[in-house]
Scaffold this active site. Structure first.
Site, mmCIF file in Angstrom:
data_model
loop_
_atom_site.group_PDB
_atom_site.id
_atom_site.type_symbol
_atom_site.label_atom_id
_atom_site.label_comp_id
_atom_site.label_asym_id
_atom_site.label_seq_id
_atom_site.Cartn_x
_atom_site.Cartn_y
_atom_site.Cartn_z
ATOM 1 N N SER A 131 0.837 -1.206 0.000
ATOM 2 C CA SER A 131 0.000 0.000 0.000
ATOM 3 C C SER A 131 0.870 1.253 0.000
ATOM 4 O O SER A 131 0.546 2.249 -0.650
ATOM 5 C CB SER A 131 -0.902 0.002 1.237
ATOM 6 O OG SER A 131 -1.683 -1.163 1.282
ATOM 7 N N THR A 157 1.838 -9.911 -11.504
ATOM 8 C CA THR A 157 0.936 -10.684 -12.361
ATOM 9 C C THR A 157 1.622 -10.851 -13.718
ATOM 10 O O THR A 157 2.162 -9.871 -14.257
ATOM 11 C CB THR A 157 -0.421 -9.957 -12.501
ATOM 12 O OG1 THR A 157 -0.944 -9.740 -11.198
ATOM 13 C CG2 THR A 157 -1.413 -10.768 -13.313
ATOM 14 N N GLU A 362 -4.350 -4.264 -6.958
ATOM 15 C CA GLU A 362 -4.427 -2.865 -7.432
ATOM 16 C C GLU A 362 -4.960 -1.925 -6.351
ATOM 17 O O GLU A 362 -5.668 -0.963 -6.634
ATOM 18 C CB GLU A 362 -5.227 -2.767 -8.742
ATOM 19 C CG GLU A 362 -4.543 -3.586 -9.835
ATOM 20 C CD GLU A 362 -4.937 -3.228 -11.248
ATOM 21 O OE1 GLU A 362 -5.510 -2.145 -11.453
ATOM 22 O OE2 GLU A 362 -4.652 -4.032 -12.140
ATOM 23 N N SER A 365 -9.223 -2.456 -0.302
ATOM 24 C CA SER A 365 -10.434 -1.668 -0.022
ATOM 25 C C SER A 365 -10.113 -0.489 0.901
ATOM 26 O O SER A 365 -10.648 0.613 0.722
ATOM 27 C CB SER A 365 -11.494 -2.552 0.646
ATOM 28 O OG SER A 365 -12.030 -3.448 -0.297
ATOM 29 N N GLU A 366 -9.214 -0.724 1.862
ATOM 30 C CA GLU A 366 -8.878 0.354 2.809
ATOM 31 C C GLU A 366 -8.223 1.519 2.062
ATOM 32 O O GLU A 366 -8.534 2.686 2.311
ATOM 33 C CB GLU A 366 -7.918 -0.162 3.903
ATOM 34 C CG GLU A 366 -8.538 -1.153 4.879
ATOM 35 C CD GLU A 366 -8.826 -2.527 4.258
ATOM 36 O OE1 GLU A 366 -8.061 -2.954 3.369
ATOM 37 O OE2 GLU A 366 -9.826 -3.161 4.657
HETATM 38 C C1 LIG Z 1 -3.389 -11.703 -7.042
HETATM 39 C C2 LIG Z 1 -2.599 -10.430 -6.898
HETATM 40 C C3 LIG Z 1 -2.040 -9.862 -8.017
HETATM 41 C C4 LIG Z 1 -1.267 -8.704 -7.890
HETATM 42 N N1 LIG Z 1 -0.670 -8.192 -9.009
HETATM 43 C C5 LIG Z 1 0.165 -7.137 -8.879
HETATM 44 C C6 LIG Z 1 0.889 -6.648 -10.010
HETATM 45 O O1 LIG Z 1 0.754 -7.160 -11.122
HETATM 46 N N2 LIG Z 1 1.738 -5.623 -9.821
HETATM 47 C C7 LIG Z 1 1.934 -5.037 -8.596
HETATM 48 O O2 LIG Z 1 2.716 -4.097 -8.498
HETATM 49 N N3 LIG Z 1 1.247 -5.482 -7.517
HETATM 50 C C8 LIG Z 1 0.386 -6.508 -7.625
HETATM 51 N N4 LIG Z 1 -0.279 -6.985 -6.526
HETATM 52 C C9 LIG Z 1 0.011 -6.386 -5.220
HETATM 53 C C10 LIG Z 1 -1.132 -5.604 -4.619
HETATM 54 O O3 LIG Z 1 -1.293 -4.387 -5.283
HETATM 55 C C11 LIG Z 1 -0.834 -5.470 -3.126
HETATM 56 O O4 LIG Z 1 -0.960 -6.756 -2.550
HETATM 57 C C12 LIG Z 1 -1.759 -4.511 -2.440
HETATM 58 O O5 LIG Z 1 -1.572 -3.209 -2.907
HETATM 59 C C13 LIG Z 1 -1.608 -4.548 -0.932
HETATM 60 O O6 LIG Z 1 -0.267 -4.497 -0.557
HETATM 61 P P1 LIG Z 1 0.314 -5.569 0.499
HETATM 62 O O7 LIG Z 1 -0.091 -6.892 0.035
HETATM 63 O O8 LIG Z 1 1.754 -5.314 0.701
HETATM 64 O O9 LIG Z 1 -0.484 -5.267 1.840
HETATM 65 P P2 LIG Z 1 -0.171 -4.114 2.916
HETATM 66 O O10 LIG Z 1 0.002 -2.822 2.220
HETATM 67 O O11 LIG Z 1 0.904 -4.580 3.810
HETATM 68 O O12 LIG Z 1 -1.541 -4.080 3.701
HETATM 69 C C14 LIG Z 1 -1.876 -4.999 4.724
HETATM 70 C C15 LIG Z 1 -3.194 -4.534 5.344
HETATM 71 O O13 LIG Z 1 -3.011 -3.222 5.931
HETATM 72 C C16 LIG Z 1 -3.946 -2.325 5.350
HETATM 73 N N5 LIG Z 1 -3.350 -0.998 5.236
HETATM 74 C C17 LIG Z 1 -2.142 -0.669 4.716
HETATM 75 N N6 LIG Z 1 -1.954 0.646 4.782
HETATM 76 C C18 LIG Z 1 -3.059 1.176 5.349
HETATM 77 C C19 LIG Z 1 -3.473 2.491 5.701
HETATM 78 N N7 LIG Z 1 -2.714 3.566 5.454
HETATM 79 N N8 LIG Z 1 -4.692 2.650 6.280
HETATM 80 C C20 LIG Z 1 -5.481 1.581 6.524
HETATM 81 N N9 LIG Z 1 -5.150 0.313 6.232
HETATM 82 C C21 LIG Z 1 -3.954 0.115 5.653
HETATM 83 C C22 LIG Z 1 -4.291 -2.914 3.984
HETATM 84 O O14 LIG Z 1 -5.528 -2.417 3.501
HETATM 85 C C23 LIG Z 1 -4.313 -4.394 4.320
HETATM 86 O O15 LIG Z 1 -5.550 -4.691 4.909
HETATM 87 C C24 LIG Z 1 -1.085 -8.110 -6.622
HETATM 88 C C25 LIG Z 1 -1.672 -8.688 -5.503
HETATM 89 C C26 LIG Z 1 -2.427 -9.833 -5.624
HETATM 90 C C27 LIG Z 1 -3.043 -10.445 -4.402
#
Ligand SMILES: Cc1cc2nc3c(=O)[nH]c(=O)nc-3n(C[C@H](O)[C@H](O)[C@H](O)COP(=O)(O)OP(=O)(O)OC[C@H]3O[C@@H](n4cnc5c(N)ncnc54)[C@H](O)[C@@H]3O)c2cc1C
Length: 380
Positions: A131, A157, A362, A365-366
């Site tokens: 995020s 992806t 992408e 929800s948060e």
């Molecule tokens: C199937 C899949 C395909 C994907 N494909 C791509 C791709 O092609 N390219 C690419 O770059 N990325 C890709 N992603 C990555 C995706 O964009 C990230 O998983 C996503 O943005 C969340 O990041 P994270 O997994 O590190 O979770 P984190 O950012 O660590 O979040 C963990 C939790 O904390 C919450 N959180 C974090 N910050 C805040 C805040 N400020 N306020 C409130 N809540 C917060 C989040 O909402 C979540 O609930 C993919 C992910 C999946 C699952």
């Protein structure tokens, strides 16, 4: 005000729906169970030009608007979420080159991508940077005549099947959102290596990989857009990408609704079809209402994008609402199917797993709620 698709878009939707039924629906379950990438589906879509929907004809694409792209993603998702995600991610990479690339880059990469010879991957996320995209650590060092990249990209992806990667890397100070640039890197570039294919809860046939970059040398002209503008550009590209994920959610929710209607009419208990029970009817009514609302939000955002109008808030609303509505709809679909909903031989458990991915990929929800709130504050 007109809430119907015009004749052209309706014709396009029907055409893709037919192709999806023929090419994507068969073996969707088998691919999901085995986690096998839908190569053949992509080849068939490519033959119809559907891997270059938004790419102008001058670069061998179909030259169609963002509404066509989201219709294609929605109809594919109705048959196979993994194929829809593949198209959505590929289109993100095409869109980045189209919007930020110079003429030589467009001529070099877009025709191969539009024809499906080369799938695109778009890599922003890292192990410690999701995020909080501005905290990414992959670094690009300036060298005479080019750049050298080192780092690891997470959740890419198409990470192990792409021909072209858009890599966001740091070219300035740590934590500086204006210290990030985008690079186009071909898959056969020495040092770029997919190191692990990730085993996911949903969209299991789509390819998600960890991609390592070790001393990857690329020439000067690999820089995509201006130096230091990579994150700002990426966030703009994501606005449109999010509408695509919203469309994917609408397709999955619609599939869950259709499967549930058919099952409820067929399944008898207490001497009546379960469709005659009000408890089941209410679930179906809620599913239909929420999916309709989601579709309207998605189409509005795509319509704005097609006009070239700002759509950051509308795209986030569409993605947020559609993905959560699809998960709710698929969850109800499992409930309506009773024990059969828990079996892999019925598609609804797959819709539920695929829909959950839409709430996270992408931008979670948060994060969508943060974006919507930030945009709202601007209007006060
Ligand atoms: C199937 C899949 C395909 C994907 N494909 C791509 C791709 O092609 N390219 C690419 O770059 N990325 C890709 N992603 C990555 C995706 O964009 C990230 O998983 C996503 O943005 C969340 O990041 P994270 O997994 O590190 O979770 P984190 O950012 O660590 O979040 C963990 C939790 O904390 C919450 N959180 C974090 N910050 C805040 C805040 N400020 N306020 C409130 N809540 C917060 C989040 O909402 C979540 O609930 C993919 C992910 C999946 C699952």
């Amino acid at each position: 005000m007109n809430f119907e698709l015009d004749e052209f878009h309706e014709g396009f939707r029907k055409k893709v729906a037919g192709l999806a039924r023929i090419h994507a629906a068969p073996y969707a379950r088998k691919r999901d169970v085995q986690g096998t990438f839908p190569f053949e589906v992509m080849e068939n879509l490519a033959e119809e030009g559907l891997l270059g929907i938004g790419v102008p004809k001058s670069y061998k694409g179909l030259g169609l608007d963002p509404v066509c792209l989201i219709l294609a993603i929605e109809e594919l998702a109705r048959c196979d979420g993994a194929s829809a995600l593949t198209l959505a991610a590929h289109s993100l990479a095409c869109g980045h080159i189209l919007q930020m690339g110079d003429e030589a880059q467009k001529r070099k990469f877009l025709p191969a991508m539009a024809s499906g010879r080369s799938l695109g991957a778009w890599a922003l996320a890292e192990v410690r940077s999701g995020s909080d995209a501005a905290s990414l650590r992959t670094r690009a060092e300036k060298k005479p005549g080019g750049w050298v990249l080192n780092g690891t990209k997470m959740f890419v992806t198409q990470g192990s099947v792409a021909g072209v990667y858009i890599i966001m890397a740091r070219t300035g100070p740590d934590q500086d959102r204006h210290g990030i640039s985008a690079f186009i890197i071909e898959a056969d570039t020495p040092g770029l290596r997919p190191v692990a294919r990730l085993d996911k809860i949903g969209c299991r046939a789509s390819d998600t990989a960890v991609v390592r970059l070790k001393d990857v040398w690329v020439p000067e002209d690999s820089l995509l857009g201006q130096k230091g503008r990579g994150l700002v550009d990426a966030l703009g590209i994501l606005d449109q990408g999010r509408v695509g994920i919203g469309a994917m959610a609408v397709g999955l929710g619609q599939a869950a609704l259709e499967a549930s209607l058919a099952f409820a009419r067929r399944r008898k208990q207490f001497g009546r079809t379960i469709a005659s029970f009000q408890a089941i009817q209410w679930m179906l009514a809620d599913m239909a209402t929420e999916i309709s609302a989601a579709r309207l939000l998605v189409y509005r955002a795509a319509f704005l994008a097609a006009q070239g109008a700002p759509c950051t808030m509308q795209a986030s609303m569409a993605k947020l609402y559609a993905s959560e509505a699809a998960t709710r709809a698929a969850n109800k679909a499992v409930q309506i199917h009773g024990g059969y909903g828990c079996l892999r031989s019925y598609p609804v458990e797959r819709y539920l797993r695929d829909a959950k991915i839409c709430e996270i990929g992408e931008g979670t929800s948060e994060i969508q709620r943060l974006i919507i709130a930030r945009e709202l504050m601007k209007t006060i």
